[in-house]
Every structure is written in C-alpha cells, then in structure tokens.
Design an enzyme around this catalytic site. Structure first.
Site, short mmCIF file in Angstrom:
data_model
loop_
_atom_site.label_atom_id
_atom_site.label_comp_id
_atom_site.label_asym_id
_atom_site.label_seq_id
_atom_site.Cartn_x
_atom_site.Cartn_y
_atom_site.Cartn_z
N GLY A 82 -18.94 -13.58 -6.20
CA GLY A 82 -18.74 -14.05 -5.05
C GLY A 82 -18.49 -15.74 -5.20
N GLY A 83 -18.53 -16.57 -5.32
CA GLY A 83 -18.62 -18.06 -5.07
C GLY A 83 -19.14 -18.93 -6.30
N GLY B 200 10.51 -23.53 -30.99
CA GLY B 200 9.78 -24.38 -30.29
C GLY B 200 7.73 -24.15 -30.24
N ALA B 201 7.57 -23.08 -31.12
CA ALA B 201 6.13 -22.87 -31.80
C ALA B 201 6.23 -22.99 -32.89
CB ALA B 201 6.37 -21.18 -32.31
#
Ligand code: HXC
Length: 520
Positions: free
Chosen positions: A173-174, A408-409
C-alpha cells in the site's frame, strides 16, 4: 512505602527485559521459521557489536479502539536508536513484525519521526528496516497521518543525509512510498515484497493472476521495475551489503570525504586491459573487466546490478579516493542508452553529486535505442534526465571514451560540452554523429544509387572505410580540445588518480534558484 533503590533498579531491568520480547515467544518462533530475524536481532547483526543505543523503548500507544487499551507492547512495534557501522554513527529503526505485524500507529510513527529528526539534525545516515502490515487498522487515520509525517521527513532528509531502506517482510500500500523516497532499497529474496496494490485487488480489478512473489518480490523489483537497488539472498547478506555501501558514502552532504583503506599500488599499469577493447568495433566486450582492473583491489560495489544491465553504476575507490562509476556496457544491447538505463544512471549521478562523490564515466555508447516502444515510452523525457543530471553536477567529473561515442549519446555521457572536467579517450575511441554504415547510407545515397551486387558492396565498403578514417577516431575531437588527452588503456588507473587529486578542491558555483525543473 516507596521502593528501595534496589527495587527501582530491578524494575528498570524488568521493563527492559519485557521490552525485548516484542509480541512474545510464539510470534518470534514464527518469524524465525520464515527465515526472518526479529527487529532486535537485525539491529544486532547490522551494527558494530555493542554500539546500539536505544530510544523510546517504553513508548506505548494511546488507542482505545477495538480493545487496544488491553493490547500494548513496550516500544509499540518498532525499535529505534543510534549505533555505529564501520565506526561511523548511524540512526536506525527496525519494525517488529511480532507486534501487530509491525503495523504502524501514531506512537510507532512518532518514534520513527523522532529518530529521523535526530539523524537529520546530527547529519548521520538513516537506515530503516521495514517489516510491516502497513497502517495499523485499529488506529484509523492516525496511522495514515503517521506515514505522512515520515514521507515528509524522507523528502526533507533527501540529499542531506543518505537514507537506506531494508525491506525484510511485507511493505504494501502507501507504505511503499517511504522506502521509495530514500536513496537505496535493499530487498531480501523470498521473504520481502513491495506493492501498491496486492494480488487480490489486482485479480478483482484487472483479472490478472499473480503471486505476491511475482508481483513484488526481490527479483521483480531488482530486475523488472528497478525499485530495488540490491537483491540479497538472505538477511545476513543484506547486512553485509549495507555495511559495504556505507563504507563508500559520507555520513551527510558537505562532509569531507575520508579515504578508503587500500594496499593496492596507485601507479601500477593496467596490463590486463591492454587488449580488452577489440579492434573490431562490432565485437562486444565486458566493460567490467576495465572497471575491476582500474579500481583499488578489484573492489566494485555494483548498484542496480540486475536492472538495465546495458549501463553499469556503482561505487569503488582509486588510490583510496572514493568514487562513483557510470559505464556503458557494450556486452549488453551494445551499451545503448534506453529509458531504463538513462533513469538508472541519472539517479546514480544525482546521488553522487548530492553527496560530493566524484564520478568516473566510461563511455562506449552507439546511441539511443530506436523503436516505437522507446519513443512512446518517453525516451525523450527519460533520456533528458541523464543529460540534466550530468549538467547540474558540480562534483569532479572524469570521462574516458573507450570506443564508440555517437550522436546525442556522446553529449549526454559526460561530454566536455556539459562541463565534464577531464575528458579522456583511448586510441580505439570513435566520436561521430553516427556509425559508418548509417552515415554512408545517408550522405552517399547518390554514390550508391544504381549499383548492385559486388560493385555496390565494394563501393559501400570503400566509403565506409573513408568515413572511419575521417571520423571514427578521437583525434578530430582532440584537435578541437573536446578531448583533453588520449591515453593508453594501461595508463588508466594512474591518470584517473592524478586527475582526481587535481580536482580535489573543485568549486563550481551555479546561479541562484529555488530548484531546477528536471523532467520527471
Ligand atoms: C493491525 C495487523 C495489520 C494491520 C497485520 N496485523 N497487519 N494489525 N493492522 N495493518 C496483525 C495481524 O492481525 C496479526 O496479529 C499479525 O499482525 C500478523 O499478521 P498475520 O496476518 O497473521 O501474518 P501473515 O499471515 O504473515 O500476513 C501478513 C500480512 C497480513 C500479509 C501483512 O497481515 C495483511 O495482509 N495485513 C493487512 C495489510 C494491509 O492491508 N494493510 C493496510 C495497507 S494500506 P496477531 O495478533 O494474530 O499476531 C496502508 C496504507 C498506508 O498501509 C498509507 C500510507 C499513506
């Protein structure tokens, strides 16, 4: 009649003893049968012997709901305190599953918050051992409020003190969001699990059938989701790894780094890796061979070892100087950057930068992974995280291009243009917009048009060779000052050490701002 002095002493000893049994012998036995230690046994095994100083061992809850006034355990299901690990102070909490399944109520949460505040104010790492059924049902919204207070502190501590989460049982859960807000998550194989919604809810909502282990076990999070940085075979291994991690990281930000002990000679040649990078650029090799030979004593603590294996991140030292390493792994997916590897590396770079750990980047990257899956998955935003992380880093940055560094790399992987301090390359480095074949297909389309068979193959091979002569080397970049030096692989260790020493007092100011807006 008031108690005698001896009586008072005996009462304290009795209460101490009572606080040590948690939820009782039967529940402790059950814990052991499942291959789990108790909260106190965990602390004992993790910290330096005899160093634990407990806080709040007599705290109890104030709830009267559902018969809770008759149901109290000293310490309220969590053991908190300070101790030393490798002789360094740490703060910790350890949830006691034998008391209401380690479920968190108001008093339990308050104890955790108190020790987190202590850790922050005194600038020491915070370690949380999680083994809990989540919010204590009997305390309703008070348990939820307690989690909120913890989350808030996790964020406040972020980048100031290292925060480490050990998941040693349920975390659902949370409740998962406290570990998620910390720097490192360790999970124990087969006995721990984390999920936001469990198998039952999933079955009802999506009709998927999945076990707890498949959904949120250590393997799932170490290999598939990347939520856990470390998967350990048992709790003992987990404690060992945590101690190892702490030996590389400082107790807080803005703390002077201490040297790591090593007897490894700094000025030794890296003879083992002389021929690790193959002459044929299409042939894979294992970047870890280079890492292990360059660092002290071949000791490398890999982080996120089983996730996004096309990039390697982890801690080591060179000549005793503690560093973070980021390295493309040409042996997996040719070392390409994709969504998972960009995020993995970006988070690591930001951790190192927050805690003043210099970064060595080893580059062999053919570019970003093409495909609709990547584009629709948001490689643009996720890839930008790594660019952002390197660009904002002010710690010493050294990079070495071992082979490919394309497009770009090239820019993203700690290039000179985003202010890496020292850019080095091996003679095998190829720095270009793209690989030879792709480039020839685009810029020489006209030259190849109309040719078929052998004539086509020969012409293409000649054009590719010409392209490689022109671009597939480090000298163009060196002419422009984008590479500070071209080094031989066997010179790596000593050069890295020398540059690290030269960058020891690096100071880089950034323009004043509240905070940047990294692409989340
Ligand atoms: C109170 C709890 C509890 C809880 C377990 N116990 N979870 N008590 N509140 N949340 C108690 C049980 O009653 C039992 O008490 C003991 O802990 C051990 O539990 P068992 O069920 O016997 O153990 P096991 O079979 O190992 O199962 C463990 C478990 C299961 C999987 C954790 O207990 C379970 O599903 N609990 C509920 C989990 C849950 O839904 N929690 C709320 C999640 S939401 P006795 O007296 O018999 O020893 C949440 C929100 C956080 O946490 C929000 C943050 C924003």
């Amino acid at each position: 009649m008031s108690q005698t002095l001896e009586g008072k002493r005996q009462l304290l000893l009795k209460l101490r003893k009572a606080s040590e049994v948690g939820g009782g012998e039967a529940r402790i036995n059950k814990q052991h049968e499942q291959g789990k230690y108790t909260a106190r046994e965990r602390i004992e095994r993790l910290v330096d012997p005899g160093s634990f100083l407990e806080f709040d061992r007599f705290v109890v809850h104030k709830s009267n709901n559902v018969g809770m006034d008759q149901n109290k355990f000293l310490g309220d299901g969590v053991v908190t305190g300070i101790a030393t690990i490798n002789n360094q102070k740490v703060a910790l909490y350890s949830q006691d599953f034998t008391c209401w399944g380690g479920a968190l109520g108001a008093a339990h949460a308050k104890k955790i918050c108190k020790i987190m505040d202590f850790a922050l104010e005194n600038r020491i790492p915070m370690i949380g051992m999680n083994d809990s059924g989540g919010a204590r049902i009997q305390e309703g919204v008070e348990g939820l409020a307690g989690y909120g207070e913890i989350f808030y502190r996790n964020v406040k501590c972020s980048g100031v003190i290292p925060q480490i989460s050990l998941i040693m049982g349920p975390c659902a859960g949370g409740a998962v969001y406290s570990p998620a807000l910390t720097d490192f998550i360790f999970m124990v194989d087969k006995t721990s699990y984390m999920f936001v919604t469990g198998p039952e809810v999933i079955k009802t909502v999506t009709h998927e059938e999945v076990t707890k282990e498949q959904l949120g076990g250590a393997q799932a999070h170490a290999e598939k989701s990347g939520v856990a940085q470390f998967k350990c075979i048992n709790e003992d291994e987990c404690f060992e790894r945590v101690r190892e991690l702490l030996s590389y990281i400082p107790p807080a930000n803005f703390t002077k780094a201490t040297a790591k002990y090593t007897s490894d000679i700094v000025y030794r040649d890296n003879v083992k890796i002389k021929e690790t990078v193959p002459a044929n650029p299409k042939k894979p090799y294992d970047m870890k061979e280079i890492i292990f030979d360059v660092v002290d004593d071949a000791q490398f603590l890999e982080v996120h070892k089983d996730y996004a294996k096309n990039i390697i991140v982890g801690f080591a030292s060179v000549g005793g100087i503690k560093i973070g390493i980021v390295a493309n792994q040409p042996a997996i997916l040719a070392g390409v950057l994709d969504i998972a590897s960009s995020e993995k590396a970006a988070r690591f770079v930001r951790f190192c930068d927050a805690f003043d750990i210099p970064i060595l980047t080893l580059v062999d990257v053919p570019g970003f992974l093409p495909g609709t899956e990547q584009e629709f998955g948001g490689i643009i935003k996720h890839g930008s995280k790594l660019l952002y992380a390197y660009s904002e880093a002010t710690v010493p940055l050294i990079s070495i291009i071992t082979r490919k560094s394309y497009g770009g790399a090239y820019l993203v992987m700690a290039s000179k243009h985003i202010k890496t301090d020292v850019n080095l390359a091996y003679p095998t480095a190829e720095i270009a917009v793209m690989g030879a074949e792709g480039a020839v297909n685009i810029i020489h389309r006209g030259d190849l048009e109309g040719l078929t068979g052998k004539a086509f193959d020969d012409k293409k091979a000649a054009l590719m060779a010409e392209y490689e002569d022109n671009f597939a080397n480090p000298y163009r970049a060196a002419e422009l000052g984008f590479m500070d030096a071209i080094i031989l692989p066997e010179e790596t260790r000593k050069r890295v050490y020398e540059y690290l020493m030269a960058l020891k007092n690096k100071k880089q100011e950034k323009p004043k701002r509240k905070h940047g807006n990294i692409q989340l």
